[in-house]
Scaffold this active site. Structure first.
Site, PDB file in Angstrom:
ATOM      1  N   ASP A  10       0.874  -1.222  -0.281  1.00  0.00           N
ATOM      2  CA  ASP A  10      -0.301  -0.168  -0.226  1.00  0.00           C
ATOM      3  C   ASP A  10       0.290   1.151   0.204  1.00  0.00           C
ATOM      4  O   ASP A  10       2.227   1.719  -0.049  1.00  0.00           O
ATOM      5  CB  ASP A  10      -0.593  -0.281   1.406  1.00  0.00           C
ATOM      6  N   SER A  11       0.012   2.298   0.142  1.00  0.00           N
ATOM      7  CA  SER A  11       1.310   3.805  -0.063  1.00  0.00           C
ATOM      8  C   SER A  11       1.410   3.631   1.102  1.00  0.00           C
ATOM      9  O   SER A  11       2.527   4.663   1.462  1.00  0.00           O
ATOM     10  CB  SER A  11       0.468   5.247  -0.547  1.00  0.00           C
ATOM     11  N   CYS A  73      -4.425  -1.365  -2.547  1.00  0.00           N
ATOM     12  CA  CYS A  73      -4.580   0.129  -2.583  1.00  0.00           C
ATOM     13  C   CYS A  73      -5.455   0.565  -3.652  1.00  0.00           C
ATOM     14  O   CYS A  73      -5.382   0.576  -4.673  1.00  0.00           O
ATOM     15  CB  CYS A  73      -3.263   0.839  -2.507  1.00  0.00           C
ATOM     16  N   GLU A 151      -1.535   8.733   8.557  1.00  0.00           N
ATOM     17  CA  GLU A 151      -0.018   8.259   8.024  1.00  0.00           C
ATOM     18  C   GLU A 151       0.718   9.036   9.117  1.00  0.00           C
ATOM     19  O   GLU A 151       2.336   8.842   9.799  1.00  0.00           O
ATOM     20  CB  GLU A 151       1.003   8.899   6.238  1.00  0.00           C
ATOM     21  N   CYS A 183     -10.960   3.511   0.624  1.00  0.00           N
ATOM     22  CA  CYS A 183      -9.499   3.338   0.239  1.00  0.00           C
ATOM     23  C   CYS A 183      -9.346   2.998   1.574  1.00  0.00           C
ATOM     24  O   CYS A 183      -9.846   2.643   2.399  1.00  0.00           O
ATOM     25  CB  CYS A 183      -8.866   5.758   1.016  1.00  0.00           C
ATOM     26  N   HIS A 185      -6.838   3.099   3.567  1.00  0.00           N
ATOM     27  CA  HIS A 185      -6.250   3.691   5.040  1.00  0.00           C
ATOM     28  C   HIS A 185      -7.949   3.839   5.790  1.00  0.00           C
ATOM     29  O   HIS A 185      -7.992   4.284   7.135  1.00  0.00           O
ATOM     30  CB  HIS A 185      -5.638   5.736   4.457  1.00  0.00           C
TER      31      HIS A 185
END
Ligand code: DGL
Length: 263
Positions: A10-11, A73, A151, A183, A185
């Site tokens: 994932d990012s 992602c 993040e 998403c 996240h």
């Protein structure tokens, strides 16, 4: 039979929501997770930049002997998965906003989708939305800034509360009964999102479906780990910050190695 690990990237830390589902559904499988946090958020990058980062992550997971790659992602999947599938022979599982399940569940025929700009602007997202949009009102919301706050460990910050209210409260006027989290996240924000939506709106994410699909592909390709008393190993790499991962997986029962490394 194949005991090699499942690769997941994932990012950043968002795909850990998918990693949790995969390790729960497939307890005998080893995993390697890449959090490309040094390059997050992907959602504000160009498609070319996203493709380049996905190639970098894929090559790292292949070099670590992964047998399958889960692109955990939505932004990476919707912008790069077709290219990855053409370029490599390893099987890929991608994740896209769960428009179809929302289409099947909605009674008000009005659904909200919270996702990154990169996902909402992608061709793959447009194609999926068009396919299921017939007679349905889809309200798209860009979750600008949410990934960066997660993040940097600011999940429970006043900035997060403010942004979520600013994005979600207005769309409640549209009689939506489903909110798709597009998403990986965002599942970490579900308790806060529920404070805004109340209990009458279904919050839908794709984590469990992706874990089921991973299991199905491993079985169909005969690459599951069938050793019943195996002791699977889990490695989580971050190229920026491992503290946030420790916090997010604080209550998780699995053992994992946390590795800070440039990739
Ligand atoms: N977890 C990524 C997704 O599912 C976040 C994208 C980003 O880094 O902007 O889209």
């Amino acid at each position: 039979m194949n005991t090699n690990p499942i690769g997941i990237f994932d990012s950043g830390v968002g795909g850990l929501s998918i990693w949790k589902e995969i390790t729960t559904l497939l307890p005998d499988e080893s995993t390697i997770y890449l959090a490309d946090s040094a390059n997050a958020p992907y959602g504000d990058k160009t498609q070319e930049e996203i493709i380049e980062l996905c190639i970098k992550n894929t090559e790292k997971l292949i070099s670590l002997d992964c047998k399958i790659i889960v692109v955990a992602c939505n932004t990476a999947t919707t912008n790069a998965i077709n290219i990855l599938r053409k370029k490599y022979t390893i099987p890929f599982i991608g994740i896209e906003p769960a428009i179809k399940p929302a289409r099947l569940q909605t009674k008000t025929n009005s659904i909200g989708i919270l996702a990154t700009k990169g996902t909402l602007n992608s061709l793959l997202f447009a194609q999926t939305a068009n396919k299921y949009m017939d007679g349905i009102k889809i309200i798209e919301i860009e979750g600008k800034g949410l990934v960066s706050l997660i993040e940097t460990g600011k999940i429970h910050s006043p900035e997060m509360t403010h942004l979520l209210y600013q994005y979600i409260h207005p769309i409640l006027q549209n009689n939506i009964d489903c909110l798709v989290l597009g998403c990986t996240h965002y599942p970490f924000l579900i308790p806060q999102i529920k404070k805004i939506t109340g209990d009458t709106i279904n919050i839908i994410d794709s984590g469990r479906a992706i874990a089921k699909q991973t299991k199905a592909i491993l079985i169909s390709q005969n690459t599951s780990n069938n050793i019943s008393n195996s002791s699977p190993a889990h490695k989580i790499y971050s190229n920026l910050n491992t503290e946030i991962i420790k916090t997010l997986l604080n209550n998780h029962s699995l053992n994992f190695d946390l590795i800070l490394e440039k990739f």
